[in-house]
Scaffold this motif. Structure first.
Motif, PDB file in Angstrom:
ATOM      1  N   LYS A   1      20.494  -2.219 -74.411  1.00 38.56           N
ATOM      2  CA  LYS A   1      20.446  -3.658 -74.601  1.00 38.56           C
ATOM      3  C   LYS A   1      21.667  -4.329 -73.980  1.00 38.56           C
ATOM      4  O   LYS A   1      21.562  -5.354 -73.286  1.00 38.56           O
ATOM      5  N   LYS A   2      22.842  -3.744 -74.207  1.00 39.81           N
ATOM      6  CA  LYS A   2      24.062  -4.304 -73.640  1.00 39.81           C
ATOM      7  C   LYS A   2      24.054  -4.207 -72.117  1.00 39.81           C
ATOM      8  O   LYS A   2      24.498  -5.136 -71.418  1.00 39.81           O
ATOM      9  N   ALA A   3      23.569  -3.089 -71.609  1.00 33.66           N
ATOM     10  CA  ALA A   3      23.521  -2.912 -70.157  1.00 33.66           C
ATOM     11  C   ALA A   3      22.586  -3.940 -69.520  1.00 33.66           C
ATOM     12  O   ALA A   3      22.889  -4.498 -68.461  1.00 33.66           O
ATOM     13  N   GLU A   4      21.456  -4.204 -70.168  1.00 28.43           N
ATOM     14  CA  GLU A   4      20.511  -5.186 -69.643  1.00 28.43           C
ATOM     15  C   GLU A   4      21.109  -6.586 -69.658  1.00 28.43           C
ATOM     16  O   GLU A   4      20.959  -7.357 -68.702  1.00 28.43           O
ATOM     17  N   ALA A   5      21.800  -6.922 -70.772  1.00 33.62           N
ATOM     18  CA  ALA A   5      22.437  -8.234 -70.861  1.00 33.62           C
ATOM     19  C   ALA A   5      23.513  -8.393 -69.788  1.00 33.62           C
ATOM     20  O   ALA A   5      23.645  -9.451 -69.155  1.00 33.62           O
ATOM     21  N   LYS A   6      24.281  -7.334 -69.578  1.00 29.39           N
ATOM     22  CA  LYS A   6      25.325  -7.373 -68.555  1.00 29.39           C
ATOM     23  C   LYS A   6      24.717  -7.530 -67.170  1.00 29.39           C
ATOM     24  O   LYS A   6      25.242  -8.267 -66.316  1.00 29.39           O
ATOM     25  N   LYS A   7      23.604  -6.832 -66.944  1.00 24.94           N
ATOM     26  CA  LYS A   7      22.932  -6.920 -65.646  1.00 24.94           C
ATOM     27  C   LYS A   7      22.429  -8.334 -65.396  1.00 24.94           C
ATOM     28  O   LYS A   7      22.569  -8.879 -64.287  1.00 24.94           O
ATOM     29  N   LYS A   8      21.839  -8.965 -66.419  1.00 24.11           N
ATOM     30  CA  LYS A   8      21.341 -10.326 -66.277  1.00 24.11           C
ATOM     31  C   LYS A   8      22.483 -11.307 -66.032  1.00 24.11           C
ATOM     32  O   LYS A   8      22.365 -12.220 -65.198  1.00 24.11           O
ATOM     33  N   ALA A   9      23.587 -11.130 -66.764  1.00 22.81           N
ATOM     34  CA  ALA A   9      24.730 -12.017 -66.585  1.00 22.81           C
ATOM     35  C   ALA A   9      25.308 -11.891 -65.179  1.00 22.81           C
ATOM     36  O   ALA A   9      25.680 -12.884 -64.543  1.00 22.81           O
TER      37      ALA A   9
ATOM     38  N   ALA B   1      23.652 -10.929 -62.506  1.00 21.72           N
ATOM     39  CA  ALA B   1      22.702 -11.524 -61.573  1.00 21.72           C
ATOM     40  C   ALA B   1      22.820 -13.045 -61.561  1.00 21.72           C
ATOM     41  O   ALA B   1      22.780 -13.682 -60.496  1.00 21.72           O
ATOM     42  N   ALA B   2      22.990 -13.633 -62.750  1.00 22.13           N
ATOM     43  CA  ALA B   2      23.141 -15.088 -62.838  1.00 22.13           C
ATOM     44  C   ALA B   2      24.431 -15.542 -62.158  1.00 22.13           C
ATOM     45  O   ALA B   2      24.458 -16.556 -61.448  1.00 22.13           O
ATOM     46  N   ARG B   3      25.513 -14.785 -62.369  1.00 20.90           N
ATOM     47  CA  ARG B   3      26.782 -15.142 -61.744  1.00 20.90           C
ATOM     48  C   ARG B   3      26.683 -15.047 -60.227  1.00 20.90           C
ATOM     49  O   ARG B   3      27.169 -15.920 -59.496  1.00 20.90           O
ATOM     50  N   LYS B   4      26.023 -14.000 -59.743  1.00 22.10           N
ATOM     51  CA  LYS B   4      25.868 -13.821 -58.308  1.00 22.10           C
ATOM     52  C   LYS B   4      25.037 -14.945 -57.704  1.00 22.10           C
ATOM     53  O   LYS B   4      25.356 -15.465 -56.621  1.00 22.10           O
ATOM     54  N   ALA B   5      23.946 -15.323 -58.401  1.00 26.70           N
ATOM     55  CA  ALA B   5      23.094 -16.396 -57.902  1.00 26.70           C
ATOM     56  C   ALA B   5      23.857 -17.718 -57.848  1.00 26.70           C
ATOM     57  O   ALA B   5      23.727 -18.487 -56.883  1.00 26.70           O
ATOM     58  N   ALA B   6      24.678 -17.980 -58.890  1.00 30.03           N
ATOM     59  CA  ALA B   6      25.467 -19.216 -58.908  1.00 30.03           C
ATOM     60  C   ALA B   6      26.475 -19.232 -57.760  1.00 30.03           C
ATOM     61  O   ALA B   6      26.689 -20.263 -57.111  1.00 30.03           O
ATOM     62  N   ALA B   7      27.099 -18.076 -57.523  1.00 30.13           N
ATOM     63  CA  ALA B   7      28.065 -17.996 -56.436  1.00 30.13           C
ATOM     64  C   ALA B   7      27.388 -18.213 -55.090  1.00 30.13           C
ATOM     65  O   ALA B   7      27.930 -18.888 -54.203  1.00 30.13           O
TER      66      ALA B   7
END
Length: 276
Positions: free
Chosen positions: A106-114, A116-122
């Motif tokens: 669960k933590k790994a999935e949340a980290k992966k999503k975060a 991905a979101a940070r990369k997309a924003a950048a």
């Protein structure tokens, strides 16, 4: 005294042949005695016959076997109890391991999503910066050429509807920038422009792309207070603001600055439209 017990027989004991012969031999000898005592003997009941039964002795080997059997039973019970405890501990450990694995996933999935979101924003920020740089370079010639003309229009004073639009946007300076914001205390760029022109009865489209084609296109060298400035291409603009005169514009820039008043060279626009 012997350890054997004296137990009364429940039946008349069997007599052996020798005993019967001996008793027959002496029967005559005692017959006279029995005759003399007949009167009293006949009235007396026969004496009860008893027999001694000897119980088997508990030997040392049998005692040892009994003790060993008891020890073996006790050890087996202890082994069963120990095995039960081990099985329970193993089941608990397996359950905890399963829970830990689920939490880790669960933590790994949340980290992966975060991430991905940070990369997309950048990537979006980098794309916007690159687009602005390209548009700024393409418009730099027009901006330089219109410097003199801008100076002449910078002293112009807004009147009528333009004055009302400018008064409205200046009153919002300091408000927060919120994507999709339409007031009254937070705005995005097109929401602020739409609300400003609504004050004078002009119904503008909601988004920057449409606002950049809502009026007559004018050159940056011929700006008047109340003109709508846009960044990007006409019809696909990504940002808008309002020219307020004196070489200044007001716009809801970004979440960091909010609604600000800035000089044109702070962020040179690509073009402008006039709706008043």
């Amino acid at each position: 005294m012997s350890h054997t017990a004296l137990i009364r027989s429940h039946r008349k004991p069997r007599r052996s042949a020798s005993t019967l012969a001996m008793r027959a031999g002496v029967a005559g000898g005692v017959l006279s005695t029995l005759a003399v005592a007949g009167a009293s003997g006949s009235a007396s009941a026969a004496e009860p016959v008893t027999q001694t039964i000897e119980l088997p002795t508990l030997t040392a080997d049998l005692s040892a076997q009994v003790a060993q059997s008891a020890d073996a039973t006790q050890q087996a019970a202890a082994n069963y109890e120990l095995q039960a405890e081990r099985d329970a501990a193993a089941a608990s450990a397996a359950k905890q391991a399963k829970a830990d694995l689920a939490e880790a996933k669960k933590k790994a999935e949340a980290k992966k999503k975060a991430e991905a979101a940070r990369k997309a924003a950048a990537e979006r920020a980098a794309s916007r910066s690159a687009e602005r740089a390209t548009l700024t370079a393409s418009a730099s010639t027009d901006t330089s050429a219109s410097a003199g003309s801008s100076a002449s229009t910078s002293t112009s004073t807004a009147t009528g509807s333009a004055a009302a639009v400018i008064a409205f946007v200046k009153a919002q300076v300091g408000d927060a920038y919120v994507s999709g914001g339409t007031g009254p205390n937070s705005w995005d760029c097109s929401g602020l422009v739409q609300a400003a022109f609504k004050q004078v009865g002009v119904d503008l489209p909601r988004v920057s792309q449409d606002q950049s084609t809502a009026g007559t296109q004018v050159g940056l060298s011929n700006l008047q207070p109340g003109d709508i400035l846009y960044w990007g291409s006409a019809g696909s603009a990504y940002h808008v603001g309002v020219y307020v005169g004196d070489g200044m514009f007001v716009g809801a820039q970004n979440p960091s600055t909010g609604v600000v008043e800035r000089p044109l060279d702070y962020d040179p626009p690509t073009g402008a439209v006039r709706v008043l």
